[in-house]
Motif scaffolding. Structure first.
Motif, PDB file in Angstrom:
ATOM      1  N   ALA A 140       0.844  -1.187   0.000  1.00 43.00           N
ATOM      2  CA  ALA A 140       0.000   0.000   0.000  1.00 43.00           C
ATOM      3  C   ALA A 140       0.884   1.243   0.000  1.00 43.00           C
ATOM      4  O   ALA A 140       2.072   1.184   0.346  1.00 43.00           O
ATOM      5  N   THR A 141       0.302   2.363  -0.396  1.00 41.90           N
ATOM      6  CA  THR A 141       0.986   3.651  -0.302  1.00 41.90           C
ATOM      7  C   THR A 141       0.038   4.646   0.356  1.00 41.90           C
ATOM      8  O   THR A 141      -1.179   4.588   0.174  1.00 41.90           O
ATOM      9  N   ALA A 142       0.610   5.569   1.127  1.00 41.41           N
ATOM     10  CA  ALA A 142      -0.143   6.636   1.773  1.00 41.41           C
ATOM     11  C   ALA A 142       0.641   7.927   1.571  1.00 41.41           C
ATOM     12  O   ALA A 142       1.820   7.988   1.919  1.00 41.41           O
TER      13      ALA A 142
ATOM     14  N   LEU B  34      -5.352   2.918   7.504  1.00 45.04           N
ATOM     15  CA  LEU B  34      -4.567   1.723   7.181  1.00 45.04           C
ATOM     16  C   LEU B  34      -4.824   0.599   8.172  1.00 45.04           C
ATOM     17  O   LEU B  34      -4.891  -0.579   7.793  1.00 45.04           O
TER      18      LEU B  34
ATOM     19  N   HIS C 101       2.933  -4.349   8.229  1.00 49.95           N
ATOM     20  CA  HIS C 101       1.740  -4.780   8.945  1.00 49.95           C
ATOM     21  C   HIS C 101       1.915  -6.218   9.429  1.00 49.95           C
ATOM     22  O   HIS C 101       2.710  -6.996   8.855  1.00 49.95           O
TER      23      HIS C 101
ATOM     24  N   THR D  94       3.406  -0.968   3.713  1.00 47.50           N
ATOM     25  CA  THR D  94       2.871   0.343   3.338  1.00 47.50           C
ATOM     26  C   THR D  94       3.995   1.359   3.295  1.00 47.50           C
ATOM     27  O   THR D  94       4.745   1.503   4.267  1.00 47.50           O
TER      28      THR D  94
ATOM     29  N   ILE E  28       4.717   5.224   3.364  1.00 45.76           N
ATOM     30  CA  ILE E  28       3.988   6.419   3.789  1.00 45.76           C
ATOM     31  C   ILE E  28       4.867   7.654   3.669  1.00 45.76           C
ATOM     32  O   ILE E  28       6.064   7.610   3.964  1.00 45.76           O
TER      33      ILE E  28
ATOM     34  N   LEU F  96      -4.413   7.197  -0.750  1.00 48.17           N
ATOM     35  CA  LEU F  96      -4.222   5.821  -0.291  1.00 48.17           C
ATOM     36  C   LEU F  96      -4.429   4.861  -1.459  1.00 48.17           C
ATOM     37  O   LEU F  96      -5.443   4.950  -2.153  1.00 48.17           O
TER      38      LEU F  96
ATOM     39  N   VAL G 297      -4.045   0.554  -2.308  1.00 47.42           N
ATOM     40  CA  VAL G 297      -3.783  -0.793  -1.802  1.00 47.42           C
ATOM     41  C   VAL G 297      -3.690  -1.725  -3.004  1.00 47.42           C
ATOM     42  O   VAL G 297      -4.580  -1.731  -3.865  1.00 47.42           O
TER      43      VAL G 297
END
Length: 372
Positions: A149-151, A187, A234, A240, A242, A256, A258
């Motif tokens: 994922a990216t934030a 997240l 996680h 992720t 961020i 966000l 995923v």
């Protein structure tokens, strides 16, 4: 319906207006007391609320007309007010972050457990249809097994719009502790808790110039990192990436994303309650919006407090609860520690994801109907 849950608000700054817009006429609660260091401001706000009395902070904390203290003070005061409220036998729902340090945050949670009272915390944006629909889609396997994922949160800084931005650049502020809670909480809801982090951070300049309000042109000192990047591992194995920044002008990156082994998903701005959730069709490569399938419809600041009050009455765990706020702070302070040391840091806490919010119309989550 029973009697309304009685709320006392401490801190009547800018964010209080958003809460008041939601709470002032919600039948499930009654705002019975307000307090601020500026007594004139407290009196002015109380005059707009038929059930509220302006008090000093001490009077509000001691009042037998308050069930829950809504703590809207600056981050540096969060722990002091929360602990005092708990010592007075009151529940606490606070703005984010839960506290400035993990030591303070743990003290809040330990004190609440010992006193038999409840702790809740913003952000409650995660309870809206945006984050909840994204979570429901992931839980249903729509993108397959989540892998990464990216934030991304980028802004040039809050001094551009806030008339008193000093606290954003003091401990407890900065882009990570100010805006990061929205992203980290989302997240956690979507992908579960975090077990370790690696972080890096920088500070572009030592002072900021206020652009609006009575102090326009005045500078404030910067004592925190203003750009923080990192990787969250996680417990599920999802990684992720961020980035939170007060140093960049703009970005075209999604707030966000995923990525699963079947498809990818874009979730809307976690600082908002709603927005389109998009899923990439692996055949056509088109991004298709999903119909809202979960969350509080047309939610706004204060929805989490209404959920908190309802949960107490129903004997369930509030969704915007202190445990998530504690874990979010743990993740963020671990990122800052990693940035300071250059080492991978284990996250010391964990948390269970709350139950997904069923798609709930506004009249229901506000308590306007007898079905609640």
């Amino acid at each position: 319906m029973g009697k309304p849950h009685r709320i006392g608000i401490v801190g009547l700054g800018v964010i209080s207006r958003a809460y008041l817009d939601t709470l002032r006429d919600a039948p499930a609660i009654a705002i019975t007391a307000v307090a601020d260091l500026n007594e004139e401001r407290a009196a002015t706000v109380a005059a707009t609320l038929p059930s509220a009395t302006a008090m000093t902070v001490g009077e509000l904390l001691a009042s037998d007309q308050v069930d829950t203290v809504l703590n809207l003070t600056i981050p540096a005061a969060h722990a002091e007010i929360a602990l005092a409220a708990i010592a007075a036998g009151k529940n606490v729902f606070g703005e984010k972050p839960l506290a400035v340090t993990m030591e303070e945050a743990r003290a809040i949670m330990d004190a609440a457990q010992a006193a038999g009272v409840h702790v809740g915390s913003a952000p409650d944006t995660v309870l809206g249809t945006g984050a909840q629909t994204a979570r429901a889609a992931i839980d249903a396997g729509l993108i397959g097994r989540p892998m990464a994922a990216t934030a991304t949160m980028v802004t040039p800084g809050h001094e551009a719009w806030h008339p008193h931005p000093d606290f954003y650049y003091l401990p407890g502020g900065g882009p990570l502790l100010d805006m990061g809670p929205y992203y980290v909480a989302a997240l956690i809801h979507m992908l579960g808790p975090v077990r370790s982090v690696v972080g890096s951070a920088s500070k572009l300049r030592d002072e900021r110039t206020i652009a609006t309000g009575p102090r326009a042109g005045e500078t404030v000192a910067v004592s925190v990192y203003t750009h923080v990047s990192g990787v969250l591992e996680h417990e599920s194995g999802v990684l992720t990436t961020i980035t939170t920044s007060f140093d960049a002008r703009a970005t075209k990156a999604a707030h966000l994303e995923v990525h699963g082994d079947l498809a990818s998903l874009v979730a809307p701005d976690p600082n908002q309650f709603s927005g389109d959730v998009l899923v990439n069709d692996p055949v056509t490569e088109q991004w298709n919006p999903l119909a809202a399938s979960a969350g509080y419809v047309d939610a706004a600041r204060g929805a989490g407090l209404l959920d908190f009050a309802a949960a107490i009455a129903e004997g369930r765990e509030p969704r915007a609860n202190g445990a998530i706020a504690l874990h979010s702070l743990d993740v963020m302070t671990a990122l800052l520690q990693s940035a300071d040391t250059g080492a991978r840091v284990e996250v010391t806490s964990s948390v269970d994801r709350p139950a997904v919010v069923p798609l709930t119309e506004k009249s229901e989550w506000r308590g306007d109907t007898s079905s609640v």
